[in-house]
Motif scaffolding. Structure first.
Motif, mmCIF file in Angstrom:
data_model
loop_
_atom_site.group_PDB
_atom_site.id
_atom_site.type_symbol
_atom_site.label_atom_id
_atom_site.label_comp_id
_atom_site.label_asym_id
_atom_site.label_seq_id
_atom_site.Cartn_x
_atom_site.Cartn_y
_atom_site.Cartn_z
ATOM 1 N N SER A 15 7.840 84.849 54.656
ATOM 2 C CA SER A 15 6.616 85.365 55.259
ATOM 3 C C SER A 15 5.844 84.251 55.958
ATOM 4 C CB SER A 15 5.724 86.018 54.200
ATOM 5 O OG SER A 15 6.329 87.182 53.669
ATOM 6 N N GLN A 23 3.819 86.351 49.819
ATOM 7 C CA GLN A 23 4.510 86.115 48.552
ATOM 8 C C GLN A 23 6.030 86.120 48.681
ATOM 9 O OE1 GLN A 23 2.905 88.822 45.599
ATOM 10 N NE2 GLN A 23 0.784 88.413 46.254
ATOM 11 N N ASN A 24 6.493 86.281 49.919
ATOM 12 C CA ASN A 24 7.919 86.180 50.196
ATOM 13 C C ASN A 24 8.185 84.844 50.882
ATOM 14 O OD1 ASN A 24 10.397 86.546 52.074
ATOM 15 N ND2 ASN A 24 10.537 88.321 50.721
ATOM 16 N N THR A 58 -3.787 95.230 49.949
ATOM 17 C CA THR A 58 -3.188 95.473 48.628
ATOM 18 C C THR A 58 -3.565 96.835 48.067
ATOM 19 O OG1 THR A 58 -5.020 94.254 47.593
ATOM 20 C CG2 THR A 58 -2.979 93.037 48.032
ATOM 21 N N ASP A 67 3.366 95.924 50.668
ATOM 22 C CA ASP A 67 3.982 95.215 49.540
ATOM 23 C C ASP A 67 4.028 93.725 49.878
ATOM 24 O OD1 ASP A 67 5.507 94.126 47.528
ATOM 25 O OD2 ASP A 67 7.120 95.604 47.661
ATOM 26 N N PRO A 68 3.200 92.887 49.225
ATOM 27 C CA PRO A 68 3.159 91.466 49.564
ATOM 28 C C PRO A 68 4.450 90.712 49.250
ATOM 29 C CG PRO A 68 1.873 91.902 47.589
ATOM 30 C CD PRO A 68 2.251 93.234 48.159
ATOM 31 N N THR A 69 5.340 91.306 48.468
ATOM 32 C CA THR A 69 6.604 90.622 48.150
ATOM 33 C C THR A 69 7.646 90.796 49.247
ATOM 34 O OG1 THR A 69 7.555 92.528 46.973
ATOM 35 C CG2 THR A 69 6.165 91.013 45.694
ATOM 36 N N LEU A 70 7.401 91.700 50.193
ATOM 37 C CA LEU A 70 8.328 91.896 51.299
ATOM 38 C C LEU A 70 8.084 90.859 52.396
ATOM 39 C CD1 LEU A 70 8.248 95.796 51.681
ATOM 40 C CD2 LEU A 70 9.910 94.396 50.443
ATOM 41 N N THR A 71 9.080 90.624 53.218
ATOM 42 C CA THR A 71 8.936 89.670 54.318
ATOM 43 C C THR A 71 7.880 90.185 55.293
ATOM 44 O OG1 THR A 71 11.294 89.214 54.126
ATOM 45 C CG2 THR A 71 10.172 88.368 56.067
ATOM 46 N N THR A 72 6.834 89.395 55.476
ATOM 47 C CA THR A 72 5.660 89.822 56.231
ATOM 48 C C THR A 72 5.272 88.773 57.267
ATOM 49 O OG1 THR A 72 4.828 91.019 54.289
ATOM 50 C CG2 THR A 72 3.238 90.530 56.047
ATOM 51 N N SER A 112 -2.622 84.334 50.471
ATOM 52 C CA SER A 112 -2.389 85.009 49.191
ATOM 53 C C SER A 112 -1.456 86.209 49.331
ATOM 54 C CB SER A 112 -3.725 85.468 48.584
ATOM 55 O OG SER A 112 -4.285 86.548 49.322
#
Length: 461
Positions: free
Chosen positions: A380, A376-377, A337, A343-348, A373
């Motif tokens: 993911s 977030q997508n 982070t 970016d944790p909101t992107l597909t990971t 944590s």
């Protein structure tokens, strides 16, 4: 015979001799670990506490054009004759890389630091090597080692043949508890020996990935072969003879991860934990839509990784971010982070490969919760491999599994965590949506060893 002044008081010399350092056992173990010793028929003939005698027979394989022993083989014999004499002083302590089923917590690491050999006469018969450690030197060695201090000692080794002095050697050895070679938060400096172990393990896995296909499962091997190099290919070939299932396991898990990543819609980020010499960012970049790769490992391993990659042809369009991390100390979420490109909101997709079995249950739970944590997508996920509890506990009735786990322990790769219920365990790690399969199911093979190894894919939704 010396009286131990600093060894393990719970182990008598007689017991230690019978179970750890007797000539027949040490000859067998050293032949397994150092094949050239077996090839020239070198063997241990006598062991005392603080002493060792060996024999290097006069054979076609060990001689030169004059029919006398090759000087290099005399030096090799000196190394292991003196090394075993030193080992006898570490009563009750298994030697890393030699004695089976020992961990870093209980073993000693012993290496030759320097040598000086003077050749006095040609050796025209069987060569007898002898090392006897002076009582005062033995006492100092034992006191230092069992006080947790590093040992650096020079030992004399002499060689005779047909009653004549052939060579005299001074062998300087380094000995230390293996656990002290690992970096800690208080002492982050890594030893050259531990660094070599990290590199060797990564090269070996690359070599296994570059092996021939398994059950019609093939991995693009060009990158993996370059990563392995001759060292990794050698280690993989030796390992295949001892643990034939391991190749199937490594190739199957590589393909399962590849398939998992391909199935993620609009994949933007791939996080590889313990990246080692994983060449996935290069061989899969285009077919995954050129995501951003975040590669985490110990700094010493990342240094080797960058060296290997620098020797490969450059590849356009690969976006990589290398991050030093110790998973026992650092929080993965904090590292990522803080990175401006993550970016944790992107597909990971997070790849946690070949790691879980070497961390405790609570350490794994902390790592997986930390990973959760970051997911977030809705698309993911995290990929993880797990062994079953019976593998770790040694309670399996299968002789095939027992042979496999014994082989892994002989490599210094003892497993400390296993899980029988991945779905429940992942749910406790804030990953309620989980699916799992065994290697046997994935390959369509009925092998009791393969049934103990599981691939797990977890997500939050």
């Amino acid at each position: 015979m010396l009286t131990s002044v600093g060894g393990n008081p719970a182990v008598s010399w007689q017991v230690d001799y019978e179970q750890r350092v007797n000539p027949e056992l040490m000859t067998k173990l050293l032949h397994q670990a150092i094949p050239v010793l077996e090839a020239v028929q070198w063997k241990v003939t006598s062991v005392t506490e603080g002493g060792c005698e060996s024999i290097l027979p006069l054979t076609k394989a060990s001689t030169n054009q004059h029919g006398t022993h090759q000087a290099a083989l005399i030096s090799l014999s000196a190394d292991y004759t003196g090394g075993l004499a030193l080992t006898t002083l570490l009563r009750g302590v298994p030697l890393a890389g030699i004695h089976p089923r020992c961990t870093d917590e209980e073993s000693a690491s012993l290496w030759l630091a320097a040598m000086d050999v003077k050749y006095r006469n040609p050796s025209t018969g069987h060569l007898i090597g002898t090392c006897n450690i002076a009582p005062s030197v033995a006492k100092t060695v034992q006191q230092r080692y069992f006080a947790g201090k590093r040992v650096l000692v020079t030992l004399p080794v002499t060689f005779t043949s047909n009653g004549e002095l052939v060579a005299e050697a001074e062998m300087r050895y380094f000995a230390q508890p293996s656990i002290q070679l690992k970096p800690t938060k208080a002492n982050p400096r890594i030893s050259p020996i531990f660094k070599q172990k990290l590199k060797a393990s990564a090269r070996m896995i690359a070599g296994l990935r570059a092996s021939s296909e398994t059950k019609n499962i093939r991995v693009d091997r060009s990158h993996e072969r370059q990563a392995a190099g001759p060292h990794g290919e050698l280690l993989a070939n030796r390992l295949n003879g001892v643990l034939p299932q391991l190749k199937d396991m490594v190739i199957a898990r590589t393909r399962h991860i590849d398939e998992t990543l391909r199935a993620v819609p609009d994949l933007k980020q791939v996080v590889i934990l313990g990246v080692g010499l994983d060449m996935r960012p290069f061989r899969m970049n285009k077919e995954l839509g050129q995501p951003t790769f975040f590669e985490l490992d110990l700094p010493e391993m990342l240094e080797e990784r960058e060296r290997v990659i620098s020797e490969m042809p450059s590849e356009d369009g690969v976006t990589r971010h290398v991050m030093a991390a110790d998973f026992k100390v650092d929080r993965i979420s904090d590292l990522l982070t803080r990175h401006p490109e993550f970016d944790p909101t992107l597909t990971t997709a997070v790849v946690y490969e070949g790691c879980s079995m070497y961390f405790t249950e609570e350490e794994n739970r902390g790592i997986l919760k930390d990973i959760a944590s970051l997911l977030q997508n809705a698309d993911s996920l995290v990929w993880c491999d797990l062994v079953r509890e019976s593998v770790v506990e040694g309670t399996t009735p299968s002789p095939e599994i027992k042979k496999f786990t014994d082989g892994m322990e002989e490599l210094g790769e003892r497993f400390i965590f296993g899980c029988n219920s991945p779905v429940d365990y992942f749910a406790s790690c804030d990953l309620p949506a989980t699916r799992s399969t065994t290697v046997g199911e994935f390959l369509g093979l009925h092998d009791p060893v393969l049934e103990t190894y599981q691939f797990v894919v977890g997500s939050k939704v």
